[in-house]
Design an enzyme around this catalytic site. Structure first.
Site, mmCIF file in Angstrom:
data_model
loop_
_atom_site.group_PDB
_atom_site.id
_atom_site.type_symbol
_atom_site.label_atom_id
_atom_site.label_comp_id
_atom_site.label_asym_id
_atom_site.label_seq_id
_atom_site.Cartn_x
_atom_site.Cartn_y
_atom_site.Cartn_z
ATOM 1 N N HIS A 171 0.848 -1.197 0.000
ATOM 2 C CA HIS A 171 0.000 0.000 0.000
ATOM 3 C C HIS A 171 0.883 1.247 0.000
ATOM 4 O O HIS A 171 1.777 1.384 0.842
ATOM 5 C CB HIS A 171 -0.932 -0.001 1.216
ATOM 6 N N GLU A 174 1.697 3.799 3.130
ATOM 7 C CA GLU A 174 2.177 3.236 4.393
ATOM 8 C C GLU A 174 3.704 3.290 4.433
ATOM 9 O O GLU A 174 4.404 2.283 4.393
ATOM 10 C CB GLU A 174 1.606 1.810 4.541
ATOM 11 N N ARG A 229 -3.331 5.051 -1.882
ATOM 12 C CA ARG A 229 -3.178 3.685 -1.361
ATOM 13 C C ARG A 229 -2.924 2.642 -2.454
ATOM 14 O O ARG A 229 -2.144 1.713 -2.289
ATOM 15 C CB ARG A 229 -4.477 3.333 -0.613
ATOM 16 N N ASN A 245 -3.903 -5.384 -2.466
ATOM 17 C CA ASN A 245 -4.180 -6.411 -1.464
ATOM 18 C C ASN A 245 -5.613 -6.953 -1.529
ATOM 19 O O ASN A 245 -6.108 -7.583 -0.596
ATOM 20 C CB ASN A 245 -3.879 -5.887 -0.057
ATOM 21 N N ARG A 246 -6.251 -6.699 -2.666
ATOM 22 C CA ARG A 246 -7.537 -7.343 -2.983
ATOM 23 C C ARG A 246 -7.439 -8.023 -4.350
ATOM 24 O O ARG A 246 -8.426 -8.490 -4.876
ATOM 25 C CB ARG A 246 -8.679 -6.308 -3.030
ATOM 26 N N HIS A 298 2.734 -3.793 6.553
ATOM 27 C CA HIS A 298 1.803 -2.699 6.264
ATOM 28 C C HIS A 298 1.826 -1.736 7.449
ATOM 29 O O HIS A 298 2.550 -1.927 8.406
ATOM 30 C CB HIS A 298 0.373 -3.249 6.117
ATOM 31 N N TYR A 350 -10.710 -7.496 9.676
ATOM 32 C CA TYR A 350 -12.033 -7.567 9.051
ATOM 33 C C TYR A 350 -11.932 -8.539 7.887
ATOM 34 O O TYR A 350 -10.840 -8.847 7.423
ATOM 35 C CB TYR A 350 -12.479 -6.189 8.553
ATOM 36 N N GLU A 372 0.992 -5.133 10.752
ATOM 37 C CA GLU A 372 0.659 -3.704 10.668
ATOM 38 C C GLU A 372 1.551 -2.982 11.663
ATOM 39 O O GLU A 372 1.411 -3.151 12.875
ATOM 40 C CB GLU A 372 -0.810 -3.461 11.043
HETATM 41 O O1 0X9 Z 1 -6.845 -4.183 4.470
HETATM 42 C C1 0X9 Z 1 -5.670 -4.521 4.219
HETATM 43 O O2 0X9 Z 1 -5.282 -4.809 3.090
HETATM 44 C C2 0X9 Z 1 -4.667 -4.584 5.369
HETATM 45 N N1 0X9 Z 1 -4.827 -3.429 6.234
HETATM 46 S S1 0X9 Z 1 -4.352 -1.946 5.712
HETATM 47 O O3 0X9 Z 1 -4.796 -0.974 6.686
HETATM 48 N N2 0X9 Z 1 -2.762 -1.884 5.671
HETATM 49 O O4 0X9 Z 1 -4.889 -1.724 4.400
HETATM 50 C C3 0X9 Z 1 -4.887 -5.850 6.156
HETATM 51 C C4 0X9 Z 1 -4.641 -7.083 5.353
HETATM 52 C C5 0X9 Z 1 -5.018 -8.345 6.069
HETATM 53 N N3 0X9 Z 1 -5.014 -9.480 5.192
HETATM 54 C C6 0X9 Z 1 -5.961 -9.686 4.243
HETATM 55 N N4 0X9 Z 1 -7.008 -8.931 4.143
HETATM 56 N N5 0X9 Z 1 -5.807 -10.736 3.472
HETATM 57 ZN ZN ZN Z 2 -1.751 -1.821 3.938
#
Ligand code: 0X9
Ligand code: ZN
Length: 410
Positions: A171, A174, A229, A245-246, A298, A350, A372
């Site tokens: 991201h 960060e 981001r 990360n999606r 992150h 989440y 994190e």
């Molecule tokens: O939401 C995210 O991608 C991560 N948090 S952030 O605030 N850095 O964006 C957490 C990622 C946890 N892992 C997955 N969601 N697979």
């Molecule tokens: Zn992140």
């Protein structure tokens, strides 16, 4: 020196400004509060959680409100009786103060206590290779969409040992994450001959490190928008950027991710559409037998997250993940008293599908964490440079515990 200053100031002069914007921590306690927060999507920048769809009663929400919406927002919050506090009083002021170190042009002595641009980081990597040629190999296995190099470092006395895979900067905003990757590499290389612990890790493991995976996004946070981001790809839609990360093949397009290109959690037009996703996925798939642990850094929140985040489902070795997170967090806390929490993604954070941690685990990497880093919201993504060194020191201790665990269980 003069030219350098002029160039830096010129770059900053064109960047988006955040004068008067505030980060509020909201405390929703009923469904009306959740609806109100959802209605802010149009103008608000969600810091934690990263999407309004993830807001739940009873969980605090950090959100940046642009100055022109502040008065209205506070009025609405009062009308619905929602508690809040001001976390960051003036976002631009905080951005201006993140550079607490005095940055001098690079002349041989690299300064790990300041934030560096993508170009500086790439040059640094090659300089380190020259200096530590027996212990470090630098490669540029992929190019980003905007034709920047995605840099990969292979570090250790052999390239054939069990792999500890690390990435930073998935991201863009960060910044503490790439800063950590750099100080970690320096620590492992510069202390190889003097620290027996470092030497034992470097002799037993091969560290593969991507210091800035989302290099286009990172460059954009320097030139245009410090709060960016996502990646910088545009697929012919109004809004730009995919949430990397999606974008991984781990229940891609599932819960906690969005089909809307304007969302901060847009999962992209297809699985692994982004160059960085392809690069990391290919590396994991090609080397899955050799990779023993994966950690993706992150910020922010001070949390160890382990799989899964794509569903309320537990990993086969949950106990091992949890015990190791506890041990690692304890070592971290012993350094500067920073407390980290831990747990599977679905409960410690989440539901959010398509993440690199879940992907790596499902492709055969036995241990997989998202860490994190600092802080818990006082500065959020805009962590001042004065906190780079302490963050590095405590995170070395955290990583050491994970490395030792892998070494004793190989
Ligand atoms: O939401 C995210 O991608 C991560 N948090 S952030 O605030 N850095 O964006 C957490 C990622 C946890 N892992 C997955 N969601 N697979
Ligand atoms: Zn992140």
């Amino acid at each position: 020196m003069k030219l350098f200053l002029v160039l830096t100031l010129a770059a900053l002069a064109f960047a988006k400004r955040f004068d008067g914007d505030q980060v509020l921590t909201l405390h929703p306690t009923n469904s009306e509060h959740v609806i109100t927060i959802n209605e802010m999507e149009e103008f608000a920048d969600f810091w934690k959680p990263d999407s309004p769809s993830l807001v739940r009663e009873g969980s605090p929400v950090d959100v940046r409100i642009p100055r022109e919406y502040l008065l209205k927002t506070k009025k609405v919050l009062a009308a619905v009786n929602m508690d809040f506090e001001v976390k960051v009083n003036d976002v631009q002021d905080t951005i201006d103060h993140q550079f607490t170190g005095i940055k001098t042009p690079y002349a041989g002595e690299y300064d790990y206590n300041v934030y560096h641009t993508d170009i500086e980081i790439e040059n640094w990597a090659f300089d380190m290779q020259n200096q530590y040629s027996g212990l470090l190999k630098v490669e540029t296995p992929s190019q980003s969409e905007e034709k920047r190099n995605i840099v990969r470092l292979t570090m250790g006395s052999s390239q054939n040992n069990p792999i500890f895979l690390i990435d930073c900067g998935i991201h863009a905003r960060e910044w503490i994450s790439p800063a950590f990757c750099q100080c970690f590499v320096n620590r492992m290389l510069s202390q190889y001959n003097t620290d027996a612990n470092v030497r034992s890790m470097m002799d037993a493991l091969t560290f593969v490190i991507y210091p800035v995976l989302n290099v286009d996004g990172y460059a954009y946070t320097w030139s245009d928008d410090r709060m960016w981001r996502k990646t910088r790809t545009n697929y012919g839609t109004l809004c730009t950027g995919v949430d990397p990360n999606r974008n991984f093949d781990a229940v891609w397009s599932g819960p906690g991710s969005s089909s809307n290109p304007c969302s901060e959690t847009y999962y992209g037009p297809e699985v692994a559409s982004e160059q960085l996703t392809k690069e990391l996925s290919n590396f994991v798939l090609t080397n899955s037998g050799q990779i023993k642990v994966y950690v993706t850094f992150h910020s922010y929140g001070q949390v160890y997250i382990y799989p899964y985040s794509y569903a309320e489902k537990d990993v086969d070795n949950k106990q091992e993940h949890n015990d190791l997170a506890i041990a690692s967090a304890a070592a971290l806390e012993a350094v500067h008293k920073k407390r980290y929490t831990y747990g599977p993604g679905y409960s410690s954070m989440y539901l959010a599908a398509g993440g690199s941690d879940d992907f790596s685990k499902d492709k055969g990497v036995p241990l997989s964490y998202t860490i994190e880093l600092r802080d818990t919201g006082r500065y959020g993504f805009i962590l001042p440079e004065s906190q780079i060194a302490p963050s590095c020191e405590e995170t070395y201790a955290a990583v050491d515990v994970i490395a030792q665990h892998v070494m004793t269980n190989i």
